[in-house]
Scaffold this active site. Sequence first.
Site, PDB file in Angstrom:
ATOM      1  N   SER A  17      61.743  60.192  44.713  1.00 27.91           N
ATOM      2  CA  SER A  17      60.455  60.283  44.662  1.00 27.91           C
ATOM      3  C   SER A  17      60.165  61.053  43.378  1.00 27.91           C
ATOM      4  CB  SER A  17      59.992  61.292  45.744  1.00 27.91           C
ATOM      5  OG  SER A  17      58.793  61.990  45.506  1.00 27.91           O
ATOM      6  N   TYR A  39      61.624  68.947  51.280  1.00 22.58           N
ATOM      7  CA  TYR A  39      61.728  67.520  51.318  1.00 22.58           C
ATOM      8  C   TYR A  39      62.013  67.075  49.891  1.00 22.58           C
ATOM      9  CZ  TYR A  39      59.769  62.719  50.192  1.00 22.58           C
ATOM     10  OH  TYR A  39      59.711  61.513  49.769  1.00 22.58           O
ATOM     11  N   LYS A  67      65.572  65.112  48.220  1.00 22.24           N
ATOM     12  CA  LYS A  67      65.792  63.756  47.417  1.00 22.24           C
ATOM     13  C   LYS A  67      66.321  64.415  46.178  1.00 22.24           C
ATOM     14  CE  LYS A  67      62.885  61.138  49.859  1.00 22.24           C
ATOM     15  NZ  LYS A  67      63.659  59.905  50.396  1.00 22.24           N
TER      16      LYS A  67
END
Length: 338
Positions: A124, A150, A154
Amino acid sequence: MTILVTGGAGYIGSHTCIELVKAGYDIVVADNFVNSCMEAVVRTRKLCGVDFPFEEIDLCDYAATDALFDKYHIDAIIHFAGLKAVGESTRIPIEYYKNNLDSALSLLAAMKKHDVKNFIFSSSATVYGADAPVPYNEATPVSRSASSPYGNTKLMIEYILKDTVKAIPGFNAVLLRYFNPVGAHESGEIGEDPTGIPNNLMPYVAKVAVGKLDMVHIFGNDYPTPDGTCLRDYIHVVDLAKGHVAALKKIQQNCGLFVCNLGTGKGTSVLEMVKAFSKSCGHELPYEFAPRREGDLPAFWADPAFARDELGWVAEKGIQEMCDDVWHWQSKNPNGYK
Ligand code: NAD
Ligand code: UD1
């Protein structure tokens, strides 16, 4: 060539299955439906025109993941499976770290055992962090810490894959950094179907358009941008899906570590998005300005030049087409897949 598509019942995965089959790849899909349902698989199979194999498994289950590699001859993995709600990740970080890291690690363990060496990862733009210059360029170092658990999953998986490429000769890892995926398949049969009240702009706007929510709340109109609302790089999910086909071609050339943005290179404001969607649904959407949302950055978009030069991939669909396709999906399926 057979591709294992993890999280293939989800929003981006389902659209990517269609592009993979179109491009001539065989696919095997694995998902545990933590954020999706069988109906998405049924419809994706229909759109593909192929009854591709589907396995309902939790990829954190190392034995079940390993068994998948015993059952199928797999040449490459596209790893979409993961939990992705930024706000939720701040409330239940352990669940996020466990699910996202364990699923990636169990895949890597099974790949090592079965000598599979091609891994494409859904990363992302959040890995660039708050201080990166805009537009985000792959040469910019990633942030030491992302703005959410989150985002940190990544970052961590990116590091795991970078180390794996160094350690295992012939291992190829493509890290695709997505910007803001929106839109739906042109058929209106598959699309984004978040549970509960959506957090992200596009699904929220779509629910207002269909009368399920009262009005759009625009978070902040005093940002240093042309109309005071935030700018983002919205990318049509079908363009994004095609980016994975381009990445597969790259991985077949034994690219080693390959890091690439998937964005359009254009920033669009929240207000512009609401206006474009009003045009798609044929009525003015009610909106009001609300306070800024904590953690939001004023503006970011991709530098898409590397993807163009190295993958030969360019996003083709514009904002109006993204809104038209979401409206088609939402109006045809006001309750999503239910
Ligand atoms: P999604 O939730 O629609 O799809 C993810 C799928 O993974 C779901 O079907 C879910 O059931 C499945 N899954 C989750 N954990 C699993 C597990 N342990 N075992 C098996 N299946 C599991 O999300 P999406 O929008 O399609 O996103 C796909 C990937 O792209 C995610 O990794 C996400 O973090 C990443 N990404 C998404 C966006 C976005 O805006 N949608 C942006 C950047 C990156
Ligand atoms: C969010 C995630 C990001 C993820 C991306 C794509 C955060 C902080 N970041 O990005 O990690 O990769 O989704 O899924 O959540 N907005 C409104 N009203 C709304 C909803 C959103 O005005 O009801 C605004 C937001 O303030 C933002 C823009 O719309 O300026 C886009 O928001 P959103 O769709 O949530 O995406 P991001 O925040 O860019």
